[in-house]
Design a protein around this motif. Sequence first.
Motif, PDB file in Angstrom:
ATOM      1  N   GLY A 201       0.784  -1.231   0.000  1.00 36.34           N
ATOM      2  CA  GLY A 201       0.000   0.000   0.000  1.00 36.34           C
ATOM      3  C   GLY A 201       0.811   1.274   0.000  1.00 36.34           C
ATOM      4  N   SER A 202       2.003   1.259   0.604  1.00 39.03           N
ATOM      5  CA  SER A 202       2.850   2.455   0.635  1.00 39.03           C
ATOM      6  C   SER A 202       4.303   2.049   0.826  1.00 39.03           C
ATOM      7  CB  SER A 202       2.436   3.396   1.776  1.00 39.03           C
ATOM      8  OG  SER A 202       2.749   2.836   3.040  1.00 39.03           O
ATOM      9  N   VAL A 203       5.208   2.945   0.480  1.00 37.76           N
ATOM     10  CA  VAL A 203       6.637   2.696   0.672  1.00 37.76           C
ATOM     11  C   VAL A 203       6.942   2.537   2.156  1.00 37.76           C
ATOM     12  CG1 VAL A 203       8.951   3.654   0.374  1.00 37.76           C
ATOM     13  CG2 VAL A 203       7.237   3.952  -1.423  1.00 37.76           C
ATOM     14  N   GLN A 204       6.262   3.354   2.998  1.00 35.34           N
ATOM     15  CA  GLN A 204       6.483   3.282   4.446  1.00 35.34           C
ATOM     16  C   GLN A 204       6.235   1.878   4.985  1.00 35.34           C
ATOM     17  OE1 GLN A 204       5.619   6.046   3.153  1.00 35.34           O
ATOM     18  NE2 GLN A 204       6.587   7.713   4.268  1.00 35.34           N
ATOM     19  N   ASN A 205       5.105   1.302   4.616  1.00 32.96           N
ATOM     20  CA  ASN A 205       4.771  -0.040   5.097  1.00 32.96           C
ATOM     21  C   ASN A 205       5.785  -1.072   4.611  1.00 32.96           C
ATOM     22  OD1 ASN A 205       2.488   0.949   6.345  1.00 32.96           O
ATOM     23  ND2 ASN A 205       1.129   0.450   4.641  1.00 32.96           N
ATOM     24  N   PHE A 206       6.199  -0.942   3.355  1.00 32.01           N
ATOM     25  CA  PHE A 206       7.157  -1.879   2.775  1.00 32.01           C
ATOM     26  C   PHE A 206       8.497  -1.817   3.511  1.00 32.01           C
ATOM     27  CE2 PHE A 206      10.705  -2.482  -0.200  1.00 32.01           C
ATOM     28  CZ  PHE A 206      10.511  -3.818  -0.538  1.00 32.01           C
ATOM     29  N   VAL A 207       9.043  -0.604   3.663  1.00 28.58           N
ATOM     30  CA  VAL A 207      10.354  -0.448   4.300  1.00 28.58           C
ATOM     31  C   VAL A 207      10.287  -0.831   5.768  1.00 28.58           C
ATOM     32  CG1 VAL A 207      12.146   1.220   4.955  1.00 28.58           C
ATOM     33  CG2 VAL A 207      11.146   1.294   2.665  1.00 28.58           C
ATOM     34  N   TYR A 208       9.198  -0.462   6.440  1.00 33.19           N
ATOM     35  CA  TYR A 208       9.091  -0.780   7.863  1.00 33.19           C
ATOM     36  C   TYR A 208       9.045  -2.292   8.091  1.00 33.19           C
ATOM     37  CZ  TYR A 208       7.649  -0.622  12.725  1.00 33.19           C
ATOM     38  OH  TYR A 208       7.599  -0.788  14.086  1.00 33.19           O
ATOM     39  N   ASP A 209       8.271  -2.998   7.278  1.00 32.17           N
ATOM     40  CA  ASP A 209       8.133  -4.447   7.460  1.00 32.17           C
ATOM     41  C   ASP A 209       9.367  -5.217   7.007  1.00 32.17           C
ATOM     42  OD1 ASP A 209       5.621  -3.994   8.439  1.00 32.17           O
ATOM     43  OD2 ASP A 209       4.568  -4.542   6.596  1.00 32.17           O
ATOM     44  N   VAL A 210       9.960  -4.781   5.896  1.00 34.94           N
ATOM     45  CA  VAL A 210      11.045  -5.546   5.283  1.00 34.94           C
ATOM     46  C   VAL A 210      12.420  -5.146   5.822  1.00 34.94           C
ATOM     47  CG1 VAL A 210      12.193  -6.091   3.094  1.00 34.94           C
ATOM     48  CG2 VAL A 210       9.702  -5.930   3.192  1.00 34.94           C
ATOM     49  N   VAL A 211      12.619  -3.858   6.115  1.00 35.69           N
ATOM     50  CA  VAL A 211      13.947  -3.365   6.498  1.00 35.69           C
ATOM     51  C   VAL A 211      13.996  -2.908   7.950  1.00 35.69           C
ATOM     52  CG1 VAL A 211      15.772  -1.702   5.994  1.00 35.69           C
ATOM     53  CG2 VAL A 211      14.388  -2.645   4.125  1.00 35.69           C
ATOM     54  N   GLN A 212      13.133  -1.952   8.290  1.00 35.66           N
ATOM     55  CA  GLN A 212      13.276  -1.292   9.584  1.00 35.66           C
ATOM     56  C   GLN A 212      12.987  -2.209  10.765  1.00 35.66           C
ATOM     57  OE1 GLN A 212      11.375   2.500   9.855  1.00 35.66           O
ATOM     58  NE2 GLN A 212      11.672   2.685  12.051  1.00 35.66           N
ATOM     59  N   ALA A 213      11.894  -2.925  10.716  1.00 36.26           N
ATOM     60  CA  ALA A 213      11.521  -3.775  11.857  1.00 36.26           C
ATOM     61  C   ALA A 213      12.591  -4.826  12.165  1.00 36.26           C
ATOM     62  CB  ALA A 213      10.167  -4.431  11.601  1.00 36.26           C
ATOM     63  N   PRO A 214      13.107  -5.572  11.154  1.00 32.27           N
ATOM     64  CA  PRO A 214      14.170  -6.546  11.465  1.00 32.27           C
ATOM     65  C   PRO A 214      15.442  -5.893  12.011  1.00 32.27           C
ATOM     66  CG  PRO A 214      13.186  -7.018   9.324  1.00 32.27           C
ATOM     67  CD  PRO A 214      12.663  -5.691   9.754  1.00 32.27           C
ATOM     68  N   LEU A 215      15.861  -4.756  11.407  1.00 33.58           N
ATOM     69  CA  LEU A 215      17.069  -4.082  11.879  1.00 33.58           C
ATOM     70  C   LEU A 215      16.894  -3.543  13.286  1.00 33.58           C
ATOM     71  CD1 LEU A 215      18.365  -2.093   8.761  1.00 33.58           C
ATOM     72  CD2 LEU A 215      19.415  -4.068   9.874  1.00 33.58           C
ATOM     73  N   THR A 216      15.717  -2.976  13.565  1.00 35.26           N
ATOM     74  CA  THR A 216      15.446  -2.446  14.897  1.00 35.26           C
ATOM     75  C   THR A 216      15.460  -3.559  15.931  1.00 35.26           C
ATOM     76  OG1 THR A 216      14.110  -0.657  13.961  1.00 35.26           O
ATOM     77  CG2 THR A 216      13.800  -1.130  16.288  1.00 35.26           C
ATOM     78  N   SER A 217      14.864  -4.689  15.575  1.00 31.68           N
ATOM     79  CA  SER A 217      14.852  -5.836  16.485  1.00 31.68           C
ATOM     80  C   SER A 217      16.264  -6.324  16.759  1.00 31.68           C
ATOM     81  CB  SER A 217      14.011  -6.966  15.878  1.00 31.68           C
ATOM     82  OG  SER A 217      14.036  -8.098  16.703  1.00 31.68           O
ATOM     83  N   LEU A 218      17.093  -6.362  15.710  1.00 31.82           N
ATOM     84  CA  LEU A 218      18.485  -6.793  15.864  1.00 31.82           C
ATOM     85  C   LEU A 218      19.262  -5.792  16.717  1.00 31.82           C
ATOM     86  CD1 LEU A 218      20.826  -8.711  15.025  1.00 31.82           C
ATOM     87  CD2 LEU A 218      21.175  -7.216  13.044  1.00 31.82           C
ATOM     88  N   GLY A 219      19.103  -4.509  16.423  1.00 33.44           N
ATOM     89  CA  GLY A 219      19.869  -3.474  17.120  1.00 33.44           C
ATOM     90  C   GLY A 219      19.474  -3.288  18.565  1.00 33.44           C
ATOM     91  N   SER A 220      18.264  -3.723  18.930  1.00 36.10           N
ATOM     92  CA  SER A 220      17.812  -3.558  20.309  1.00 36.10           C
ATOM     93  C   SER A 220      18.284  -4.689  21.211  1.00 36.10           C
ATOM     94  CB  SER A 220      16.280  -3.505  20.357  1.00 36.10           C
ATOM     95  OG  SER A 220      15.718  -4.732  19.925  1.00 36.10           O
ATOM     96  N   GLY A 221      18.927  -5.699  20.643  1.00 32.92           N
ATOM     97  CA  GLY A 221      19.378  -6.846  21.419  1.00 32.92           C
ATOM     98  C   GLY A 221      20.757  -6.632  22.018  1.00 32.92           C
ATOM     99  N   LEU A 222      21.081  -7.420  23.015  1.00 34.62           N
ATOM    100  CA  LEU A 222      22.373  -7.311  23.690  1.00 34.62           C
ATOM    101  C   LEU A 222      23.551  -7.722  22.808  1.00 34.62           C
ATOM    102  CD1 LEU A 222      23.871  -6.632  26.292  1.00 34.62           C
ATOM    103  CD2 LEU A 222      23.435  -8.969  27.081  1.00 34.62           C
ATOM    104  N   PRO A 223      23.469  -8.807  22.005  1.00 38.99           N
ATOM    105  CA  PRO A 223      24.624  -9.188  21.185  1.00 38.99           C
ATOM    106  C   PRO A 223      25.079  -8.085  20.236  1.00 38.99           C
ATOM    107  CG  PRO A 223      23.048 -10.992  21.284  1.00 38.99           C
ATOM    108  CD  PRO A 223      22.385  -9.808  21.920  1.00 38.99           C
ATOM    109  N   ALA A 224      24.129  -7.457  19.521  1.00 41.70           N
ATOM    110  CA  ALA A 224      24.502  -6.386  18.592  1.00 41.70           C
ATOM    111  C   ALA A 224      25.097  -5.200  19.342  1.00 41.70           C
ATOM    112  CB  ALA A 224      23.281  -5.941  17.788  1.00 41.70           C
TER     113      ALA A 224
END
Length: 434
Positions: A201-224
């Motif tokens: 539906g929008s670029v925002q939804n695409f980038v958030y689901d495909v790029v931002q959410a996984p990176l944010t989840s990774l970056g919020s963890g202790l190992p990263a």
Amino acid sequence: MNKFMQVLENVLLPVADKLNNNRYLTALRDGFMVALPLIIFGSIFVVLANLPFLDKLIGKDAYSTYQSALGPASAATLTIMGLFVIIGIGSKLTEHYGGESLYGGVAALAAFLILTPQTFEGVNGVIPTSSLGAQGMFVGILTAFIAAELYRFFTQRGWTLKMPNGVPDAVARSFSALIPITLTLSTFLIVRVIFEYLPYGSVQNFVYDVVQAPLTSLGSGLPATIVAVLLIQVFWFFGLHGQIIVNSVFDPIWYALANENLQAFQAGEELPHIVSKQFIDSFIVGMGGSGMTLAVILGIFIIGKSRQMKELGKIGAPAGLFNVNEPIIFGLPIIMNPLAFIPWLLAPVIVAVFTYFVMATGIVPPPTGVIVPWTTPTILNGALATNSWQGGVLQAVNIFIVFTIWWPFLRIMDKQYYELERSGEGSSDVNKSA
């Protein structure tokens, strides 16, 4: 040890040099610096609007009125911080190519707004502020890079309007930017239309689901986080500004996490993340500078017998109180000093792990997302970052941990300096008697 250090130098220095000179990472870093004064301004008023126990002192109604009066300060800065970062990135990248930085910045902003859905709860012509803050951060960064590149491409092809001589310079520059900006924004309009017919539906939804959410989840963890902290320390050990290099990569993730925490804090909800920009800045870097060297200065005052250590403590202490630690890094020295290598790498990692678990267990609340100025002294820094006295106490405990790790290494260094000074004085006495 020497072979190990040589391997690290051969592997890491070329990588660090490429990262440090990468035009996109440089524009990203400088773009955040453009937004930083506005972010700090908004953070100050978030702190003022949420002072502990103030509601009990002045009453709930007065407190609500007080918060409403200060609310626009953060709403106009922190809530829409993505817009300022976009302008900064677009202008800095355009400036790198020798173009008109102002037009590169506004082209990036306009491109982002074109891609952003302008509907909210069924009302047209309204942009939700969440799209302009944490949720839209990655789209904004990618848009700024692409818009600046397109603007440069069209400009360097000579697709510009040439005004006759005698036309005021400001007018000539404006018309010169007309065609490149038109072509750039038209490209983004086509992209928006295409995505409206796709499942996202929008670029925002695409980038958030495909790029931002996984990176944010990774970056919020202790190992990263441990990897990021280690890289900061290793780069600094070899004389490179590790914080600038690593922040260029991790800042978009950390700022997005901080912004989500801030939104939850202002709404009175549980904070979703432990790791964020302020987790790093207050509880790792914000205790004397990279490597938490305020504890090293404390150790120098307690242990120091050599003249070099004593003088270094006097020079480094005033700056260290405000998290400036170049006197210690270059004066101890820490750079390329084998004796400093182990505590320099080990102490920040142990503190990061300890801080994470203390916050995960609820003993100390996570940072609220308020960006505390990096020169804020330790203890006050931690209290402001977490909006609690526990944050200040945690910083004090962290200083003790770092001090304990550095203690034996500082004793060895001080003993070496002391013996060298004594031998130097002895030879000087011999020369005098001769």
